[in-house]
Design an enzyme around this catalytic site. Structure first.
Site, mmCIF file in Angstrom:
data_model
loop_
_atom_site.group_PDB
_atom_site.id
_atom_site.type_symbol
_atom_site.label_atom_id
_atom_site.label_comp_id
_atom_site.label_asym_id
_atom_site.label_seq_id
_atom_site.Cartn_x
_atom_site.Cartn_y
_atom_site.Cartn_z
ATOM 1 N N ALA A 72 12.987 -1.381 2.657
ATOM 2 C CA ALA A 72 13.361 -0.057 3.155
ATOM 3 C C ALA A 72 13.530 -0.145 4.664
ATOM 4 O O ALA A 72 12.588 -0.506 5.381
ATOM 5 C CB ALA A 72 12.297 0.977 2.795
ATOM 6 N N CYS A 93 1.263 1.571 5.019
ATOM 7 C CA CYS A 93 0.880 0.182 4.706
ATOM 8 C C CYS A 93 -0.571 -0.119 5.069
ATOM 9 O O CYS A 93 -0.937 -1.277 5.289
ATOM 10 C CB CYS A 93 1.832 -0.798 5.391
ATOM 11 S SG CYS A 93 3.535 -0.592 4.870
ATOM 12 N N GLN A 129 0.834 -1.191 0.000
ATOM 13 C CA GLN A 129 0.000 0.000 0.000
ATOM 14 C C GLN A 129 0.879 1.255 0.000
ATOM 15 O O GLN A 129 1.881 1.301 -0.711
ATOM 16 C CB GLN A 129 -0.958 -0.082 1.184
ATOM 17 C CG GLN A 129 -1.810 -1.364 1.130
ATOM 18 C CD GLN A 129 -2.890 -1.432 2.179
ATOM 19 O OE1 GLN A 129 -3.643 -0.506 2.396
ATOM 20 N NE2 GLN A 129 -2.977 -2.572 2.853
ATOM 21 N N TYR A 154 6.482 5.606 2.696
ATOM 22 C CA TYR A 154 7.283 6.820 2.558
ATOM 23 C C TYR A 154 8.734 6.452 2.316
ATOM 24 O O TYR A 154 9.246 5.478 2.892
ATOM 25 C CB TYR A 154 7.175 7.655 3.839
ATOM 26 C CG TYR A 154 8.242 8.729 3.963
ATOM 27 C CD1 TYR A 154 8.121 9.931 3.259
ATOM 28 C CD2 TYR A 154 9.364 8.542 4.766
ATOM 29 C CE1 TYR A 154 9.101 10.914 3.359
ATOM 30 C CE2 TYR A 154 10.344 9.522 4.868
ATOM 31 C CZ TYR A 154 10.206 10.700 4.160
ATOM 32 O OH TYR A 154 11.184 11.670 4.257
#
Length: 247
Positions: free
Chosen positions: A181, A197, A89, A92
């Site tokens: 990430a 998310c 979803q 950042y």
């Protein structure tokens, strides 16, 4: 409880396969340029024309929306928003966050996407352990999480938990791209522009190595990532980013 996905089973290539190229990009890398380079390399890997590669970089502040993103989860588009083909979803990316784009050939390893994602989770968990942080997975939530006994508990007494690393992948012709990430020391307030998310429960937040008090620089995080990666995926070889721009 931890998910069975966090198994630390190796995800090795064939013994005669070339080492994975390990590229660390200096400064900030634009997202559009990175996406194009990553997709081109994945296509070349799928065609048997390029070696596997892990590309470590940082992006300027931005949001990305995966294939399951809901527009309602974009709360305040204060940074550019990129709709991409990876799973997941909204998330950042920004300075202080180590993004690792992982371009592997699952035909050379194991054509099993679920096992591949489990190996990525184990990679992150191993790196965090080397940095003194106990990360783990959850059956009902993606990514890698840490328990926060220092934060208020839920009404039922359940402990708060924060996400420290995200995973979003895509596989095309058994070549992987996108990746993981790890929050080293990003500005955590930048996550407030999205529902990260898609998880809106107040008990679940976002954290970083710096927020947890871990004494880890980006260089230290990279070293931990490299050692954990090689333990699971096999040897890697340094490639000079200045001399060999990913393509």
């Amino acid at each position: 409880m931890a998910s069975p996905r966090s198994s630390h089973a190796p995800f090795l290539a064939a013994p005669d396969a070339p080492a994975v190229e390990w590229v660390v990009a200096p400064g900030l890398t634009g997202y559009v340029e990175a996406l194009a380079a990553m997709e081109a390399r994945a296509e070349a890997i799928a065609a048997g024309e390029a070696n596997e590669r892990v590309w470590l970089l940082e992006h300027p502040p931005l949001y990305t929306a995966g294939t399951s993103a809901k527009e309602a989860d974009l709360l305040a588009p204060r940074f550019p928003v990129h709709h991409v083909g990876r799973g997941g979803q909204f998330t950042y990316h920004g300075p202080g966050q180590r993004v690792a784009y992982v371009m592997l050939d699952l035909k050379r390893r194991r054509p099993d996407v679920r096992a591949y994602v489990a190996a990525l989770e184990a990679w992150l968990i191993g790196a965090l352990a080397a940095l003194g942080v106990a990360g783990d997975t959850r059956e009902d939530r993606v990514g890698v999480w840490v328990v926060r006994p220092d934060k208020p508990t839920a009404a039922d007494g359940a402990l708060a938990e924060d996400k420290i690393a995200a995973i979003g992948v895509r596989v095309r012709r058994w070549a992987t791209f996108h990746g993981v990430a790890l929050n080293v020391a990003p500005d955590l307030s930048h996550f407030a522009g999205i529902v990260p998310c898609g998880i809106a429960d107040a008990r679940f937040g976002v954290t970083s190595l710096a927020d947890l008090g871990a004494n880890a620089s980006m260089v230290g995080a990279d070293l931990a990532l490299r050692r954990s990666f090689e333990a699971l995926f096999g040897p890697a070889v340094d490639v000079d980013a200045a001399a060999d721009v990913p393509a």
